[in-house]
Design a protein around this motif. Sequence first.
Motif, PDB file in Angstrom:
ATOM      1  N   PHE A   1       0.820  -1.216   0.000  1.00  0.00           N
ATOM      2  CA  PHE A   1       0.000   0.000   0.000  1.00  0.00           C
ATOM      3  C   PHE A   1       0.853   1.265   0.000  1.00  0.00           C
ATOM      4  CE2 PHE A   1      -4.505  -0.887   0.167  1.00  0.00           C
ATOM      5  CZ  PHE A   1      -4.508  -2.252   0.360  1.00  0.00           C
ATOM      6  N   SER A   2       2.113   1.128   0.431  1.00  0.00           N
ATOM      7  CA  SER A   2       2.969   2.311   0.381  1.00  0.00           C
ATOM      8  C   SER A   2       3.592   2.476  -1.003  1.00  0.00           C
ATOM      9  CB  SER A   2       4.055   2.242   1.449  1.00  0.00           C
ATOM     10  OG  SER A   2       4.927   1.179   1.181  1.00  0.00           O
ATOM     11  N   LEU A   3       3.356   1.489  -1.880  1.00  0.00           N
ATOM     12  CA  LEU A   3       3.805   1.632  -3.268  1.00  0.00           C
ATOM     13  C   LEU A   3       2.665   2.057  -4.185  1.00  0.00           C
ATOM     14  CD1 LEU A   3       6.275  -1.339  -3.900  1.00  0.00           C
ATOM     15  CD2 LEU A   3       6.757   1.038  -3.349  1.00  0.00           C
ATOM     16  N   ILE A   4       1.458   1.548  -3.907  1.00  0.00           N
ATOM     17  CA  ILE A   4       0.307   1.888  -4.754  1.00  0.00           C
ATOM     18  C   ILE A   4       0.020   3.386  -4.624  1.00  0.00           C
ATOM     19  CG2 ILE A   4      -2.144   1.495  -5.162  1.00  0.00           C
ATOM     20  CD1 ILE A   4      -1.734  -1.307  -3.905  1.00  0.00           C
ATOM     21  N   PRO A   5       0.057   4.119  -5.731  1.00  0.00           N
ATOM     22  CA  PRO A   5      -0.013   5.585  -5.650  1.00  0.00           C
ATOM     23  C   PRO A   5      -1.273   6.149  -5.000  1.00  0.00           C
ATOM     24  CG  PRO A   5       0.769   4.903  -7.785  1.00  0.00           C
ATOM     25  CD  PRO A   5       0.317   3.665  -7.093  1.00  0.00           C
ATOM     26  N   LEU A   6      -2.402   5.413  -5.061  1.00  0.00           N
ATOM     27  CA  LEU A   6      -3.621   5.989  -4.485  1.00  0.00           C
ATOM     28  C   LEU A   6      -3.557   6.023  -2.963  1.00  0.00           C
ATOM     29  CD1 LEU A   6      -6.329   4.483  -6.822  1.00  0.00           C
ATOM     30  CD2 LEU A   6      -5.737   6.879  -6.577  1.00  0.00           C
ATOM     31  N   THR A   7      -2.785   5.085  -2.370  1.00  0.00           N
ATOM     32  CA  THR A   7      -2.717   5.042  -0.910  1.00  0.00           C
ATOM     33  C   THR A   7      -1.338   5.426  -0.386  1.00  0.00           C
ATOM     34  OG1 THR A   7      -2.209   2.696  -1.115  1.00  0.00           O
ATOM     35  CG2 THR A   7      -4.480   3.266  -0.630  1.00  0.00           C
ATOM     36  N   SER A   8      -0.341   5.465  -1.282  1.00  0.00           N
ATOM     37  CA  SER A   8       1.030   5.630  -0.803  1.00  0.00           C
ATOM     38  C   SER A   8       1.281   6.921  -0.026  1.00  0.00           C
ATOM     39  CB  SER A   8       2.026   5.496  -1.958  1.00  0.00           C
ATOM     40  OG  SER A   8       1.862   6.526  -2.890  1.00  0.00           O
TER      41      SER A   8
ATOM     42  N   MET B   1       7.855   6.969  -4.904  1.00  0.00           N
ATOM     43  CA  MET B   1       7.770   8.334  -5.425  1.00  0.00           C
ATOM     44  C   MET B   1       7.695   8.339  -6.945  1.00  0.00           C
ATOM     45  SD  MET B   1      10.247  10.615  -3.011  1.00  0.00           S
ATOM     46  CE  MET B   1       9.689  11.195  -1.412  1.00  0.00           C
ATOM     47  N   GLY B   2       8.481   7.445  -7.558  1.00  0.00           N
ATOM     48  CA  GLY B   2       8.459   7.354  -9.024  1.00  0.00           C
ATOM     49  C   GLY B   2       7.065   6.983  -9.515  1.00  0.00           C
ATOM     50  N   LEU B   3       6.471   5.950  -8.897  1.00  0.00           N
ATOM     51  CA  LEU B   3       5.115   5.531  -9.278  1.00  0.00           C
ATOM     52  C   LEU B   3       4.128   6.675  -9.086  1.00  0.00           C
ATOM     53  CD1 LEU B   3       4.940   1.944  -7.761  1.00  0.00           C
ATOM     54  CD2 LEU B   3       4.844   2.570 -10.175  1.00  0.00           C
ATOM     55  N   MET B   4       4.336   7.405  -7.983  1.00  0.00           N
ATOM     56  CA  MET B   4       3.450   8.511  -7.654  1.00  0.00           C
ATOM     57  C   MET B   4       3.499   9.571  -8.757  1.00  0.00           C
ATOM     58  SD  MET B   4       1.497   9.136  -5.155  1.00  0.00           S
ATOM     59  CE  MET B   4       0.372  10.513  -5.134  1.00  0.00           C
ATOM     60  N   ILE B   5       4.707   9.900  -9.216  1.00  0.00           N
ATOM     61  CA  ILE B   5       4.840  10.948 -10.238  1.00  0.00           C
ATOM     62  C   ILE B   5       4.152  10.515 -11.528  1.00  0.00           C
ATOM     63  CG2 ILE B   5       6.505  12.135 -11.728  1.00  0.00           C
ATOM     64  CD1 ILE B   5       8.399  12.218  -9.335  1.00  0.00           C
ATOM     65  N   VAL B   6       4.446   9.262 -11.956  1.00  0.00           N
ATOM     66  CA  VAL B   6       3.845   8.767 -13.195  1.00  0.00           C
ATOM     67  C   VAL B   6       2.324   8.789 -13.081  1.00  0.00           C
ATOM     68  CG1 VAL B   6       3.582   6.742 -14.661  1.00  0.00           C
ATOM     69  CG2 VAL B   6       5.838   7.352 -13.766  1.00  0.00           C
ATOM     70  N   THR B   7       1.827   8.307 -11.936  1.00  0.00           N
ATOM     71  CA  THR B   7       0.378   8.199 -11.781  1.00  0.00           C
ATOM     72  C   THR B   7      -0.289   9.565 -11.714  1.00  0.00           C
ATOM     73  OG1 THR B   7       0.864   6.277 -10.477  1.00  0.00           O
ATOM     74  CG2 THR B   7      -1.414   7.003 -10.511  1.00  0.00           C
ATOM     75  N   PHE B   8       0.323  10.492 -10.983  1.00  0.00           N
ATOM     76  CA  PHE B   8      -0.380  11.778 -10.858  1.00  0.00           C
ATOM     77  C   PHE B   8      -0.400  12.499 -12.198  1.00  0.00           C
ATOM     78  CE2 PHE B   8       1.345  16.000 -10.961  1.00  0.00           C
ATOM     79  CZ  PHE B   8       2.717  15.896 -10.755  1.00  0.00           C
ATOM     80  N   LEU B   9       0.681  12.332 -12.996  1.00  0.00           N
ATOM     81  CA  LEU B   9       0.651  12.937 -14.331  1.00  0.00           C
ATOM     82  C   LEU B   9      -0.469  12.325 -15.173  1.00  0.00           C
ATOM     83  CD1 LEU B   9       4.448  13.316 -15.143  1.00  0.00           C
ATOM     84  CD2 LEU B   9       2.782  15.118 -14.663  1.00  0.00           C
ATOM     85  N   ALA B  10      -0.579  10.989 -15.099  1.00  0.00           N
ATOM     86  CA  ALA B  10      -1.633  10.313 -15.864  1.00  0.00           C
ATOM     87  C   ALA B  10      -3.012  10.778 -15.404  1.00  0.00           C
ATOM     88  CB  ALA B  10      -1.501   8.804 -15.701  1.00  0.00           C
ATOM     89  N   PHE B  11      -3.178  10.917 -14.088  1.00  0.00           N
ATOM     90  CA  PHE B  11      -4.487  11.322 -13.560  1.00  0.00           C
ATOM     91  C   PHE B  11      -4.819  12.754 -13.971  1.00  0.00           C
ATOM     92  CE2 PHE B  11      -6.726   8.516 -10.530  1.00  0.00           C
ATOM     93  CZ  PHE B  11      -5.970   7.380 -10.737  1.00  0.00           C
ATOM     94  N   VAL B  12      -3.836  13.635 -13.890  1.00  0.00           N
ATOM     95  CA  VAL B  12      -4.094  15.022 -14.278  1.00  0.00           C
ATOM     96  C   VAL B  12      -4.479  15.075 -15.757  1.00  0.00           C
ATOM     97  CG1 VAL B  12      -3.017  17.272 -14.641  1.00  0.00           C
ATOM     98  CG2 VAL B  12      -2.645  16.058 -12.502  1.00  0.00           C
ATOM     99  N   TRP B  13      -3.758  14.290 -16.559  1.00  0.00           N
ATOM    100  CA  TRP B  13      -4.038  14.272 -18.000  1.00  0.00           C
ATOM    101  C   TRP B  13      -5.462  13.775 -18.288  1.00  0.00           C
ATOM    102  CZ3 TRP B  13      -4.826  10.200 -21.564  1.00  0.00           C
ATOM    103  CH2 TRP B  13      -4.763  10.581 -22.922  1.00  0.00           C
TER     104      TRP B  13
END
Lengths: 302, 451
Positions: free
Chosen positions: B381-388, B409-421
């Motif tokens: 859960f600390s890796l999955i970006p929604l809960t990390s 952190m890397g996963l978080m960056i990729v995911t938040f960019l995808a979500f914003v897009w």
Amino acid sequence: MSLFEAKNVTKQFGDFKALDDVSISVPEKCIYGLLGPNGAGKTTLIRIINQITGPDSGTLFLNGKKLMPEDVLTIGYLPEERGLYRKMKVGEEALYFAQLKGLSKAEAMKRLRYWFKKLEMVDWWNKKVEELSKGMQQKVQFITTILHEPKLIIFDEPFTGFDPVNANTIKNEILFLRERGATIIFSTHNMASVEELCDNITLINKGKTILEGRVDEIRNKWAGSEYELVFQGDIKLQENGHFKILSQTVENGKSAIRLSAATDVSTNEILNDVMKSGKVISFNPALPSMNEIFIRVVESRN
Amino acid sequence: MNKVSVIIRREYLTRVRKKSFIIMTLLAPLLMASLVVIMPLMMLSGDKDLKKIAVIQDNTTEFQNVIPDTRNEDFVYLSGTDINDMIKTFDTAGYYGVLYISPRALNNPIIYSKKQPDIALLDHISSSLEKDIEKKKLQEYNIQNLDSILKQIRTNVNPVTKLVDEAGGTTETSTGIAMALAYIGGFLMYMLVFMFGAQVMRGVIEEKVSRVVEVIVSSVKPVQLMMGKIIGVALVGLTQFMIWVILTMGAVAVLKTTILRKTNMTEITQNITQNVMAENQTPAQATASQTAQISPEMAEFSKLFDNAMNQNWTLIILSFIFYFITGYLLYASVFAAIGSAVDNETETQQFMLPVTIPIILGLIVAMGTMQNPDSPIAFWFSLIPLTSPIVMMARIPFGVPAWQIILSMGLMIVTFLAFVWMAAKIYRTGILMYGKKASWKEMWKWLRYSG
């Protein structure tokens, strides 16, 4: 020369074709009516002109050049679905919209002062928008639409919410803007104002252009088959193969009759027919109102 | 001026000038400070509700006065009272319960009561009796000077935790502090992301409902409006947070000097220390430290403070800022997309649940993380970006391998960019769509519309 041109614009939402190969050409310094029943695709076309959405295919030109993102600064848009932030002060809000259109704060202030004075709104500057009446809010929005002196202004139903006095003020401002060199696209369902203001129109239905041209030419073209007659006294007019009676009213000892002529019947033949029935006071080809044309064109297509 | 900055300015100023913002910003630290100060005061004054417990021994007086009274409980030793009568009458006689000790079943004394007795009471009774029975058993060996020997051998064991770094150096740390930090970090993250994410959503709905949005998007791109709003609200959040931190610290300092000077400061300190220590001590140890002198306790307290300073604050603060920004951007963009899809706030209900679940899940896992920071659940859960953002903040005070933080952190960056897009695409269509019943399916369709 056209100030704005849209060529073969098509836009699809899922399975629904909002615009199907629509082209319009808006001459410089004219008031151009964009007409059509609800859901015809007018708003979609206007949004494409404003680059709020992009067309699936087709090209747009402003001043002969391809429409670019920075062109939004030379376009003014008063949408039909319009509103203001209710909690903001009038002056601040007007300033905000002006800055979004690229005006500096100082320049925006200068122009706002001019317009607020001209439209007698100076006292409203520090009021909250929610304290204003609907008509007052419309005035604020009118100013924010034209403050950056756009070359192309798009008004979507600009007169809703105005009382006759204010509607007239706005109408005069629109005419004044044209005089100063602006080109105006005007979308409305109010056909009386189309007759009054528009030089050219395009009528869109179900995403397709079904009528376009100069307003006077269109009205003359559709005038061909109808006549208005006034007789002395209450008379009986007999229909024959040449014409049909559409309506007859008697008032002040005069009968007003409206005729529809059959095709290939000349004005002389009809005159000949009706002269026997009584004393003719006047005989005119009837110019159909834009309203009638609108209804007839749209219904014939459905 | 850049249009996005014009939008950020408006979003920021209109919110910061609101009366509700000013009141909240000023009142919250006062509330927090009074909690910090009043809580120990309340603990100090204790439970006014004193429990009387009758002790009945079966044909013996062996355990007379063995169980000492505590702050909340008085033990009354009765003799000549029949236990069966007492069970029927203790309530009306004003007793909380009856403790029945029988030599035939020494290991299982019975407590009769109307309500389930609390764990502290049971611990107190069992440890007192255990000690007494052990002592009596020792006495049977006829050892001379038993009392002084017992006093001499009494020890108090408090494990000290030291973290070993790569270079082999050690740092003394405290599990209690780590837990507190984990709790505060995780919970704060949850609160901030949720509060300000929801503010973004309300702002988007306001623009849509008031129909102001179409005017704006004829001047700026929808994604500019969305990002301007998200950044503006983030700045409001940061402003409020900073003011809270400063005011809370100030208010605590002031209250401490004015109110607490009148009360017994040492006793309060002692109280706090015990509460912290109770977390990682056995009841026997807790009892032992209760009887200990005040000065070692003060030493303990200052050591605890030192340990807190030994935490890797730079890492904690930097990761908090990182996870706050990315986590907030991720959720705020989802909130913005939802706001754009609905026609009013009540319609958001159906969309809120799927968004709330990962946040709540993150919070629950984060709380569990404190028991076992390296469990597989905490790890994933600390890796999955929604809960990390929430779970990782709860793990960091306990020490997390660098590769896990970097991966997360890397996963978080990729995911938040995808979500914003994705959110920007939904938003762009949604804000101009009225009267259409919004659904996930509909939003999926919008996602695939061309510009």
